[in-house]
Motif scaffolding. Sequence first.
Motif, mmCIF file in Angstrom:
data_model
loop_
_atom_site.group_PDB
_atom_site.id
_atom_site.type_symbol
_atom_site.label_atom_id
_atom_site.label_comp_id
_atom_site.label_asym_id
_atom_site.label_seq_id
_atom_site.Cartn_x
_atom_site.Cartn_y
_atom_site.Cartn_z
ATOM 1 N N UNK A 17 31.175 -26.861 19.922
ATOM 2 C CA UNK A 17 30.591 -25.552 19.695
ATOM 3 C C UNK A 17 29.131 -25.640 19.283
ATOM 4 N N UNK A 18 28.432 -26.701 19.642
ATOM 5 C CA UNK A 18 27.004 -26.678 19.468
ATOM 6 C C UNK A 18 26.333 -27.436 20.590
ATOM 7 N N UNK A 19 25.051 -27.219 20.717
ATOM 8 C CA UNK A 19 24.297 -27.775 21.829
ATOM 9 C C UNK A 19 23.328 -28.842 21.340
ATOM 10 N N UNK A 20 23.624 -29.475 20.200
ATOM 11 C CA UNK A 20 22.704 -30.429 19.615
ATOM 12 C C UNK A 20 22.529 -31.628 20.527
ATOM 13 N N UNK A 21 21.271 -32.007 20.848
ATOM 14 C CA UNK A 21 21.065 -33.157 21.725
ATOM 15 C C UNK A 21 21.443 -34.448 21.031
ATOM 16 N N UNK A 22 21.775 -35.437 21.839
ATOM 17 C CA UNK A 22 22.207 -36.718 21.320
ATOM 18 C C UNK A 22 21.119 -37.353 20.469
ATOM 19 N N UNK A 23 21.506 -37.822 19.294
ATOM 20 C CA UNK A 23 20.592 -38.541 18.437
ATOM 21 C C UNK A 23 19.702 -37.666 17.604
ATOM 22 N N UNK A 26 34.105 -22.157 30.359
ATOM 23 C CA UNK A 26 33.111 -22.356 29.319
ATOM 24 C C UNK A 26 31.825 -22.936 29.872
ATOM 25 N N UNK A 27 30.798 -22.867 29.020
ATOM 26 C CA UNK A 27 29.525 -23.508 29.326
ATOM 27 C C UNK A 27 29.350 -24.670 28.350
ATOM 28 N N UNK A 28 29.361 -25.900 28.887
ATOM 29 C CA UNK A 28 29.311 -27.102 28.053
ATOM 30 C C UNK A 28 30.379 -27.039 26.967
ATOM 31 N N UNK A 29 31.576 -26.613 27.385
ATOM 32 C CA UNK A 29 32.768 -26.504 26.540
ATOM 33 C C UNK A 29 32.717 -25.373 25.536
ATOM 34 N N UNK A 30 31.674 -24.544 25.553
ATOM 35 C CA UNK A 30 31.651 -23.335 24.731
ATOM 36 C C UNK A 30 32.388 -22.237 25.481
ATOM 37 N N UNK A 72 25.665 -16.895 18.632
ATOM 38 C CA UNK A 72 26.224 -18.162 19.116
ATOM 39 C C UNK A 72 26.679 -18.035 20.573
ATOM 40 N N UNK A 73 27.405 -16.951 20.861
ATOM 41 C CA UNK A 73 27.999 -16.750 22.187
ATOM 42 C C UNK A 73 26.931 -16.532 23.264
ATOM 43 N N UNK A 74 26.005 -15.603 23.017
ATOM 44 C CA UNK A 74 25.025 -15.267 24.050
ATOM 45 C C UNK A 74 23.941 -16.328 24.187
ATOM 46 N N UNK A 75 23.735 -17.153 23.160
ATOM 47 C CA UNK A 75 22.821 -18.288 23.318
ATOM 48 C C UNK A 75 23.342 -19.238 24.392
ATOM 49 N N UNK A 76 24.662 -19.442 24.423
ATOM 50 C CA UNK A 76 25.251 -20.297 25.451
ATOM 51 C C UNK A 76 25.086 -19.686 26.839
ATOM 52 N N UNK A 125 27.627 -28.086 34.168
ATOM 53 C CA UNK A 125 27.678 -27.593 32.793
ATOM 54 C C UNK A 125 28.843 -26.661 32.559
ATOM 55 N N UNK A 126 29.313 -25.988 33.617
ATOM 56 C CA UNK A 126 30.473 -25.114 33.478
ATOM 57 C C UNK A 126 31.749 -25.955 33.448
#
Length: 532
Positions: A5-11, A518-522, A420-424, A505-506
């Motif tokens: 439930x977040x889009x944080x980039x790796x690292x 979902x979009x990237x599992x969101x 959160x939802x519409x950002x995805x 991504x879907x």
Amino acid sequence: MAPSRNFLPEGYMINHERTNKMSVLDLSTHSAASAMTCYPYPHTPLLEEGGTASTPPYSDESGNHKRLKWTTSISDSMSSHNSLYSGGGSGDSCITDISLSRRSSTNSLNTLPRLHFRDHIWTYTQRYLAAEAVEEAATVMSNAEGNGEEEDGTADGMRLVQLLIACAEAVACRDKSHASALLYELRANALVFGSSFQRVASCFVQGLANRLALVQPLGAVRFIGSAMSTKDFALDKKEEALRLVYEICPHIQFGHFVANSSILEAFEGESFVHVVDLGMTLGLPHGDQWRGLIESLATRTDQPPTRLRITGVGLYGDRLQIIGEELEAYADSLGINLEFSVVESNLENLRPDDIKMYDGEVLVVNSILQLHCVVKESRGALNSVLQMVHELSPKILVLVEQDSSHNGPFFLGRFMEALHYYSAIFDSLDAMLPKYDTRRAKMEQFYFAEEIKNIISCEGPARVERHERVDQWRRRMSRAGFQATPFKMLAQAKQWLGKIKVCEGYTILEEKGCLVLGWKSKPIVAASCWKC
């Protein structure tokens, strides 16, 4: 399913060597603390439907509703920007700031009543949502910027989400002057043609501005409606945007695919079949879902049905009749005998007698992104619709809805969920279309922005975008007497997703018998199937 439930980039959160910048966690805590300053209790009557009380209600462990009487001592040294929600015999006040001294904070807390465990749960839930929003903004901004501007873009994104949360707090506290100042800064940074998060922020700024314009004095009771009614809104632009969403985004097409696959399975071996479409194709002008079903029935391995009936339920009878005539001509060209009929009614006023039934026909009911509009505070409207459908005794009911919690009774929690939802969704649009593509702008401003503004700026009957999570729908359907029929088409659905060639991504996952796009599992849209 336990989706990410977040889009944080790796690292991103691993690098602790940048001492000149706050970590994401620090920023999240800071934002959450700022957002929670006016909300020390899980129930806040400010700017909510019918909320006239000056003291916050709560429920004890036995479920009985009580009222708290409490006072708050505020240090004289607090600046005019301090923020604290206080309730007393003289009414509510909202003073904005987060820079309380340790001593004045302790003195204030000592005067507060003892919090229940559920109060702590609610508080930390809000902080978690604030942290997620900050992390998503950081990720979206960093993904949108080049390597040389990555750090600046991330900082700008986190600053923007902090401004949004602070503004939502000020609006909830009815602090017009502070909210107006924040809106002025937000309008300068939330660009309609900016990064994906700037674009979604621009929609939330519109919603906050509309809500602020309707702020009433404390104690006033009235329903909050949108500053721009649907009648005033350009209908042709909205229809064009809906058509673009259908053609470019997989959300509605996913619902049509899952629904048609289930209907075909229910009609297997049957010769007299009937579909009741609640909301009739969302207003799409050509009956796209039913063209696909007619084609599939005409080409199925066994004998096509001798008679197919489709009943469209909606408010615009003339337009539905035009769609029906087109569908009848299309079915006739494929050798299918189609009988189309219209019931001009909204769902709340629909009665079983309105649906014409014949002996021996197999009935299915189809609802694509419709039932959330009849979810009200009293639950009576939705229960009435579900009871009506149950009386029809359909073989199956296919339900497709947005999979997000936008029906909470409290504004701030609803705001965070929607952000959160519409950002995805806006992140997915960024991956599919260039920044200056007019189709993208039309979808964002004339379709998704209208949903956002309704969620953020409206209350009472005017708030119709009451999306709920699939678990909540599961409970509602079970209470109405329906039994879940698990989907067994996950592989087929994934194959369909690959064929329509949307960007990577879907995802499509199965959750307790439901299928979730979902979009990237969101989670974005969830489909479920029910029988009586």
